[in-house]
Design an enzyme around this catalytic site. Structure first.
Site, PDB file in Angstrom:
ATOM      1  CE  LYS A  72      28.983  43.464  61.671  1.00 53.19           C
ATOM      2  NZ  LYS A  72      29.032  42.050  62.082  1.00 53.19           N
ATOM      3  CB  SER A 101      17.444  40.335  65.592  1.00 52.04           C
ATOM      4  OG  SER A 101      18.337  41.323  66.043  1.00 52.04           O
ATOM      5  CB  ALA A 132      16.522  43.597  69.044  1.00 53.67           C
ATOM      6  CD  GLU A 146      13.977  42.211  53.607  1.00 58.75           C
ATOM      7  OE1 GLU A 146      13.139  41.567  54.269  1.00 58.75           O
ATOM      8  OE2 GLU A 146      13.662  42.899  52.631  1.00 58.75           O
ATOM      9  CB  CYS A 203      14.084  35.341  58.297  1.00 59.39           C
ATOM     10  SG  CYS A 203      14.499  35.201  56.554  1.00 59.39           S
ATOM     11  CD  GLU A 206      12.875  35.645  64.445  1.00 64.34           C
ATOM     12  OE1 GLU A 206      13.513  36.415  65.173  1.00 64.34           O
ATOM     13  OE2 GLU A 206      13.055  35.565  63.224  1.00 64.34           O
TER      14      GLU A 206
HETATM   15  P1  NAD Z   1      21.502  39.994  64.912  1.00 59.61           P
HETATM   16  O1  NAD Z   1      20.600  41.151  64.687  1.00 59.61           O
HETATM   17  O2  NAD Z   1      21.928  39.691  66.289  1.00 59.61           O
HETATM   18  O3  NAD Z   1      22.856  40.155  64.080  1.00 59.61           O
HETATM   19  C1  NAD Z   1      22.834  40.399  62.690  1.00 59.61           C
HETATM   20  C2  NAD Z   1      24.067  41.196  62.314  1.00 59.61           C
HETATM   21  O4  NAD Z   1      24.004  42.480  62.937  1.00 59.61           O
HETATM   22  C3  NAD Z   1      25.386  40.572  62.763  1.00 59.61           C
HETATM   23  O5  NAD Z   1      26.327  40.745  61.723  1.00 59.61           O
HETATM   24  C4  NAD Z   1      25.767  41.418  63.977  1.00 59.61           C
HETATM   25  O6  NAD Z   1      27.156  41.442  64.222  1.00 59.61           O
HETATM   26  C5  NAD Z   1      25.256  42.783  63.547  1.00 59.61           C
HETATM   27  N1  NAD Z   1      25.034  43.743  64.635  1.00 59.61           N
HETATM   28  C6  NAD Z   1      24.957  43.522  65.967  1.00 59.61           C
HETATM   29  N2  NAD Z   1      24.758  44.696  66.621  1.00 59.61           N
HETATM   30  C7  NAD Z   1      24.697  45.676  65.686  1.00 59.61           C
HETATM   31  C8  NAD Z   1      24.497  47.085  65.729  1.00 59.61           C
HETATM   32  N3  NAD Z   1      24.304  47.741  66.881  1.00 59.61           N
HETATM   33  N4  NAD Z   1      24.479  47.767  64.572  1.00 59.61           N
HETATM   34  C9  NAD Z   1      24.661  47.128  63.393  1.00 59.61           C
HETATM   35  N5  NAD Z   1      24.856  45.796  63.282  1.00 59.61           N
HETATM   36  C10 NAD Z   1      24.882  45.076  64.415  1.00 59.61           C
HETATM   37  O7  NAD Z   1      20.783  38.753  64.224  1.00 59.61           O
HETATM   38  P2  NAD Z   1      21.289  37.236  64.164  1.00 59.61           P
HETATM   39  O8  NAD Z   1      21.049  36.628  65.492  1.00 59.61           O
HETATM   40  O9  NAD Z   1      22.643  37.182  63.573  1.00 59.61           O
HETATM   41  O10 NAD Z   1      20.297  36.632  63.072  1.00 59.61           O
HETATM   42  C11 NAD Z   1      19.054  36.120  63.379  1.00 59.61           C
HETATM   43  C12 NAD Z   1      17.974  37.131  63.068  1.00 59.61           C
HETATM   44  O11 NAD Z   1      18.043  37.515  61.695  1.00 59.61           O
HETATM   45  C13 NAD Z   1      16.595  36.582  63.231  1.00 59.61           C
HETATM   46  O12 NAD Z   1      15.774  37.536  63.894  1.00 59.61           O
HETATM   47  C14 NAD Z   1      16.089  36.358  61.808  1.00 59.61           C
HETATM   48  O13 NAD Z   1      14.712  36.365  61.647  1.00 59.61           O
HETATM   49  C15 NAD Z   1      16.750  37.483  61.112  1.00 59.61           C
HETATM   50  N6  NAD Z   1      16.842  37.212  59.656  1.00 59.61           N
HETATM   51  C16 NAD Z   1      16.001  37.897  58.832  1.00 59.61           C
HETATM   52  C17 NAD Z   1      16.015  37.639  57.470  1.00 59.61           C
HETATM   53  C18 NAD Z   1      15.105  38.391  56.535  1.00 59.61           C
HETATM   54  O14 NAD Z   1      15.333  38.354  55.328  1.00 59.61           O
HETATM   55  N7  NAD Z   1      14.086  39.072  57.022  1.00 59.61           N
HETATM   56  C19 NAD Z   1      16.903  36.686  56.951  1.00 59.61           C
HETATM   57  C20 NAD Z   1      17.739  35.996  57.829  1.00 59.61           C
HETATM   58  C21 NAD Z   1      17.707  36.291  59.193  1.00 59.61           C
END
Ligand code: NAD
Length: 468
Positions: A169, A221, A223, A242, A276, A372
């Site tokens: 997804k 994220s 969170a 991650e 990230c 961040e």
């Molecule tokens: P996000 O956590 O808001 O969303 C990521 C994904 O999670 C999306 O597909 C979203 O639809 C899904 N999601 C939302 N609620 C959920 C739930 N309750 N259960 C399961 N999935 C759910 O993050 P974002 O805003 O899309 O991405 C930015 C974040 O991603 C930043 O914090 C960044 O640092 C992190 N990131 C980390 C890495 C890494 O390798 N560590 C790489 C890229 C991005």
């Protein structure tokens, strides 16, 4: 261009039950409406993956690897399409999009070349102890919007190679590339092995708490990572998380200022700061603080901001409205807590653009430094020396990456070994590849992705311990 709008469920391309509008971040306007799954369709996807898993496992590694290679070949054959879609839905400059497409192919090919062979363990008994790896079952892969092809590709390849089946997804603001992956996979893989569904940011809980799901591999994220851990707890799902980062660059007083400033600028503003592993805060000793800040500022002034489709663009738009608004909040913080040298301007009306912004005379108590920000805004903090910088860099709940910059590599490496991050670079930042493991320290993640260590996370260890 005709965009892929259909989900892949049980080997078939199907319309989603709910429409999902996709916005071009360079214009702020909808450019295509794709399907997104209903909870019933998500359930079908999980059930299809469950049904497909035993035969997929039985097929054996060699057959699975050759199908993965075929997927990589087909992406490569359509590389221009993938790159164009990435520019349209993610917003990044075309050159960076082309690199991401090529990297995605390389990641899939790398995993297709790996193996986790059975191993006889040498143990002090008279029997025979064999270590095997078995798949876990159904794996859910959830990805963010900043690398919308590479992140799903780097999850799919190791999960499928090891005999798992999947439901993938993507983030709702960048759904199309994942749908294209589903289309390619549907033509190659047995039905149900790879299901790709999209959502409106509302199916994550269903997928990550589903009792038939054995593992969640998530990038996003911190969170959301916490919610996933809670969802996974009742059935003790395996997790690879991650998560967020707040990478610090520690600059020592013996650097070549011009060269270091150029490299730090590139690693901070890559993907408009939405990586990230981008540099998000820089610690610079007093002796070179003014000269260094001005050198970074010069690059920010010169960088061309524009749509990813325009040749010459170095800094594209923020990817979505929420991120655009978040960046504007951090601009207010920057104005309040520091001194903006170049940047600070927001372009209203035609997409989500913010000029690359460098902020000096700011302390690490500011939210711009301690959180961040994920934006094209770089704070530069004045420090006494490397020890002072290290203490501040480590005083963070995040620990994804970091870097140390010095004219003396031995001095830099000594400091690098004391940085509390999964990856620490010396005189570079953001160099990564499929053969290099990626793991976040502290609240930047759990588990390892990529390389052989990452592959093993998709397996259950199976010890066959036989008496002589
Ligand atoms: P996000 O956590 O808001 O969303 C990521 C994904 O999670 C999306 O597909 C979203 O639809 C899904 N999601 C939302 N609620 C959920 C739930 N309750 N259960 C399961 N999935 C759910 O993050 P974002 O805003 O899309 O991405 C930015 C974040 O991603 C930043 O914090 C960044 O640092 C992190 N990131 C980390 C890495 C890494 O390798 N560590 C790489 C890229 C991005």
């Amino acid at each position: 261009m005709k965009y892929q709008t259909k989900l892949t469920i049980d080997g078939a391309l199907v319309d989603g039950d709910r429409p999902l509008e996709v916005i071009d971040p360079a214009t702020g306007k909808v450019f295509v409406t794709v399907g997104s799954a209903s909870p019933q369709q998500a359930e079908k996807a999980v059930q299809a993956a469950k049904r497909a898993q035993p035969n997929w496992e039985a097929l054996g590694r060699t057959a699975r690897a050759s199908m993965l290679k075929e997927i990589a070949d087909r992406i490569e054959a359509r590389a221009d399409d993938f790159t164009d879609v990435m520019v349209a839905e993610q917003g990044k400059p075309r050159r960076e999009a082309a690199e991401e497409t090529a990297y995605s192919v390389a990641f899939i090919r790398y995993f297709a070349s790996l193996d986790l062979p059975n191993r006889l363990l040498s143990v002090p008994t008279s029997g025979r102890v064999e270590l095997r790896h078995r798949p876990l079952g159904v794996v859910v892969g959830i990805s963010p919007w900043n690398f919308p092809l590479l992140i799903p590709a780097a999850k799919i390849a190791p999960a499928l190679l090891t005999g798992n089946t999947m439901v993938v997804k993507p983030a709702p603001t960048t759904p199309i590339l994942a749908l294209m992956l589903g289309e390619i996979a549907a033509a190659i893989l047995p039905p149900g092995v790879l299901n790709v569904i999209t959502d409106k940011n509302d199916l994550g809980d269903l997928l990550t708490s589903h009792p038939e799901v054995a593992k969640v591999t998530f990038t996003g994220s911190t969170a959301t990572g916490r919610k996933i851990m809670a969802n996974a707890a009742p059935t003790l799902k395996r997790l690879t998380l991650e998560l967020g980062g707040n990478d610090a660059a520690i600059v020592l007083d013996d650097v070549d200022v011009e060269k270091t400033a150029e490299r730090i600028f590139a690693a901070a503003f890559f993907n408009t700061g939405q990586a990230c592993l981008a540099i998000k805060r820089v610690y610079v000793p007093d002796a070179i603080y003014d000269e260094f800040s001005e050198a970074v500022a010069r690059h920010a002034r010169e960088a061309i901001v524009g749509p990813g489709s325009s040749p010459g663009t170095r800094i594209g738009p923020l990817q979505n409205r929420q991120q655009f608004e978040k960046a504007q909040y951090y601009l207010d913080v920057a104005r309040r807590d520091g001194r903006i040298i170049p940047g600070g301007e927001v372009r209203h009306g035609d997409g989500y653009f913010i000029a690359p912004t460098v902020v000096r005379d700011i302390d690490d108590t500011s939210q711009l430094v301690s959180q961040e920000q994920f934006s094209p805004i770089l704070p530069i903090v004045r420090v006494a020396d490397g020890e002072d910088a290290l203490r501040r860099a480590n005083a963070s709940d995040f620990g994804l990456g970091g870097s140390v910059w010095s004219g003396d590599a031995t001095r830099a490496r000594a400091l690098a070994g004391r940085m509390q991050s999964g990856t620490v670079w010396v005189n570079q930042h953001l160099n990564f590849g499929p053969e290099i493991p990626l793991a976040g320290a502290k609240q930047s993640g759990i588990g390892v992705e990529w390389a052989e260590l990452g592959l093993a996370e998709f397996c259950q260890i199976n010890v066959i311990n036989q008496v002589a």
